[in-house]
Scaffold this motif. Structure first.
Motif, PDB file in Angstrom:
ATOM      1  N   SER A 189       0.830  -1.203   0.000  1.00  0.00           N
ATOM      2  CA  SER A 189       0.000   0.000   0.000  1.00  0.00           C
ATOM      3  C   SER A 189       0.867   1.256   0.000  1.00  0.00           C
ATOM      4  N   ALA A 190       1.922   1.259   0.809  1.00  0.00           N
ATOM      5  CA  ALA A 190       2.830   2.411   0.857  1.00  0.00           C
ATOM      6  C   ALA A 190       3.521   2.617  -0.486  1.00  0.00           C
ATOM      7  N   LEU A 191       3.918   1.521  -1.118  1.00  0.00           N
ATOM      8  CA  LEU A 191       4.565   1.614  -2.423  1.00  0.00           C
ATOM      9  C   LEU A 191       3.605   2.201  -3.457  1.00  0.00           C
ATOM     10  N   ARG A 192       2.368   1.737  -3.450  1.00  0.00           N
ATOM     11  CA  ARG A 192       1.367   2.244  -4.399  1.00  0.00           C
ATOM     12  C   ARG A 192       1.115   3.733  -4.189  1.00  0.00           C
ATOM     13  N   SER A 193       1.052   4.149  -2.931  1.00  0.00           N
ATOM     14  CA  SER A 193       0.851   5.564  -2.614  1.00  0.00           C
ATOM     15  C   SER A 193       2.027   6.400  -3.127  1.00  0.00           C
ATOM     16  N   SER A 194       3.234   5.901  -2.929  1.00  0.00           N
ATOM     17  CA  SER A 194       4.432   6.587  -3.416  1.00  0.00           C
ATOM     18  C   SER A 194       4.406   6.712  -4.939  1.00  0.00           C
ATOM     19  N   GLU A 195       4.054   5.633  -5.607  1.00  0.00           N
ATOM     20  CA  GLU A 195       3.978   5.655  -7.070  1.00  0.00           C
ATOM     21  C   GLU A 195       2.945   6.660  -7.565  1.00  0.00           C
ATOM     22  N   ARG A 196       1.810   6.745  -6.880  1.00  0.00           N
ATOM     23  CA  ARG A 196       0.771   7.699  -7.285  1.00  0.00           C
ATOM     24  C   ARG A 196       1.245   9.143  -7.120  1.00  0.00           C
ATOM     25  N   ALA A 197       1.980   9.419  -6.043  1.00  0.00           N
ATOM     26  CA  ALA A 197       2.495  10.775  -5.838  1.00  0.00           C
ATOM     27  C   ALA A 197       3.500  11.133  -6.931  1.00  0.00           C
ATOM     28  N   ILE A 198       4.360  10.190  -7.295  1.00  0.00           N
ATOM     29  CA  ILE A 198       5.346  10.457  -8.350  1.00  0.00           C
ATOM     30  C   ILE A 198       4.644  10.620  -9.694  1.00  0.00           C
ATOM     31  N   LEU A 199       3.602   9.843  -9.941  1.00  0.00           N
ATOM     32  CA  LEU A 199       2.815  10.025 -11.163  1.00  0.00           C
ATOM     33  C   LEU A 199       2.168  11.407 -11.185  1.00  0.00           C
ATOM     34  N   GLU A 200       1.608  11.828 -10.056  1.00  0.00           N
ATOM     35  CA  GLU A 200       1.021  13.169  -9.967  1.00  0.00           C
ATOM     36  C   GLU A 200       2.069  14.226 -10.295  1.00  0.00           C
ATOM     37  N   ALA A 201       3.282  14.056  -9.768  1.00  0.00           N
ATOM     38  CA  ALA A 201       4.359  15.009 -10.050  1.00  0.00           C
ATOM     39  C   ALA A 201       4.682  15.047 -11.536  1.00  0.00           C
ATOM     40  N   ALA A 202       4.702  13.887 -12.171  1.00  0.00           N
ATOM     41  CA  ALA A 202       5.014  13.831 -13.597  1.00  0.00           C
ATOM     42  C   ALA A 202       3.930  14.504 -14.430  1.00  0.00           C
ATOM     43  N   VAL A 203       2.680  14.363 -14.023  1.00  0.00           N
ATOM     44  CA  VAL A 203       1.565  14.920 -14.788  1.00  0.00           C
ATOM     45  C   VAL A 203       1.392  16.417 -14.533  1.00  0.00           C
ATOM     46  N   THR A 204       1.564  16.840 -13.277  1.00  0.00           N
ATOM     47  CA  THR A 204       1.277  18.225 -12.916  1.00  0.00           C
ATOM     48  C   THR A 204       2.505  19.111 -12.775  1.00  0.00           C
ATOM     49  N   GLY A 205       3.699  18.499 -12.678  1.00  0.00           N
ATOM     50  CA  GLY A 205       4.904  19.290 -12.450  1.00  0.00           C
ATOM     51  C   GLY A 205       5.071  19.708 -10.999  1.00  0.00           C
ATOM     52  N   SER A 206       4.359  19.050 -10.100  1.00  0.00           N
ATOM     53  CA  SER A 206       4.408  19.403  -8.678  1.00  0.00           C
ATOM     54  C   SER A 206       5.669  18.849  -8.017  1.00  0.00           C
ATOM     55  N   ARG A 207       6.545  19.758  -7.609  1.00  0.00           N
ATOM     56  CA  ARG A 207       7.755  19.338  -6.894  1.00  0.00           C
ATOM     57  C   ARG A 207       7.380  18.751  -5.537  1.00  0.00           C
ATOM     58  N   GLU A 208       6.342  19.292  -4.907  1.00  0.00           N
ATOM     59  CA  GLU A 208       5.864  18.792  -3.615  1.00  0.00           C
ATOM     60  C   GLU A 208       5.418  17.332  -3.738  1.00  0.00           C
ATOM     61  N   ALA A 209       4.692  16.995  -4.792  1.00  0.00           N
ATOM     62  CA  ALA A 209       4.256  15.612  -4.996  1.00  0.00           C
ATOM     63  C   ALA A 209       5.453  14.701  -5.249  1.00  0.00           C
ATOM     64  N   ALA A 210       6.438  15.184  -5.995  1.00  0.00           N
ATOM     65  CA  ALA A 210       7.648  14.384  -6.239  1.00  0.00           C
ATOM     66  C   ALA A 210       8.376  14.112  -4.930  1.00  0.00           C
ATOM     67  N   TRP A 211       8.539  15.143  -4.112  1.00  0.00           N
ATOM     68  CA  TRP A 211       9.194  14.973  -2.813  1.00  0.00           C
ATOM     69  C   TRP A 211       8.409  13.987  -1.951  1.00  0.00           C
ATOM     70  N   GLN A 212       7.092  14.120  -1.944  1.00  0.00           N
ATOM     71  CA  GLN A 212       6.254  13.218  -1.156  1.00  0.00           C
ATOM     72  C   GLN A 212       6.391  11.778  -1.651  1.00  0.00           C
ATOM     73  N   GLY A 213       6.429  11.597  -2.954  1.00  0.00           N
ATOM     74  CA  GLY A 213       6.593  10.262  -3.519  1.00  0.00           C
ATOM     75  C   GLY A 213       7.906   9.623  -3.122  1.00  0.00           C
ATOM     76  N   PHE A 214       8.993  10.390  -3.225  1.00  0.00           N
ATOM     77  CA  PHE A 214      10.292   9.863  -2.815  1.00  0.00           C
ATOM     78  C   PHE A 214      10.318   9.593  -1.309  1.00  0.00           C
ATOM     79  N   SER A 215       9.802  10.499  -0.523  1.00  0.00           N
ATOM     80  CA  SER A 215       9.872  10.406   0.936  1.00  0.00           C
ATOM     81  C   SER A 215       9.082   9.235   1.498  1.00  0.00           C
ATOM     82  N   THR A 216       7.974   8.885   0.855  1.00  0.00           N
ATOM     83  CA  THR A 216       7.107   7.842   1.396  1.00  0.00           C
ATOM     84  C   THR A 216       7.367   6.466   0.792  1.00  0.00           C
ATOM     85  N   HIS A 217       8.303   6.376  -0.128  1.00  0.00           N
ATOM     86  CA  HIS A 217       8.633   5.062  -0.700  1.00  0.00           C
ATOM     87  C   HIS A 217       9.142   4.159   0.421  1.00  0.00           C
ATOM     88  N   PRO A 218       8.679   2.901   0.482  1.00  0.00           N
ATOM     89  CA  PRO A 218       9.070   2.015   1.588  1.00  0.00           C
ATOM     90  C   PRO A 218      10.574   1.809   1.739  1.00  0.00           C
TER      91      PRO A 218
END
Length: 88
Positions: A30-59
């Protein structure tokens, strides 16, 4: 998608039986899936915050500080990523 061990022979591919997922592993999945979704959001929206969140929450990272360092490393090594996350 589900990855499982399989047997492959001349008759085709047969998945091997899968036991119920243990609670700890389910949490990690579940944590991995959440991390992947945040990184996908960053790729689609350009959100640096989402990219940081994706990296930070990766298991395998699980650290805001390490997540920031990883993101900064990717931005330094790949200017196109830095540009995509800066709105340029």
């Amino acid at each position: 998608m589900l990855e499982v061990l399989c047997e492959v022979d001349g008759d085709g591919i047969r998945p091997l039986p899968v036991a119920p997922v243990e609670l700890g592993r389910l949490g990690m999945m579940s944590a991995l899936r959440s991390s992947e979704r945040a990184i996908l959001e960053a790729a689609v929206t350009g959100s640096r915050e989402a990219a940081w969140q994706g990296f930070s929450t990766h298991p395998l990272v699980s650290s805001p500080e390490l997540g920031r360092k990883l993101l900064e490393g990717y931005e330094a090594g790949h200017p196109q990523i830095a540009a995509a996350l800066s709105g340029r």
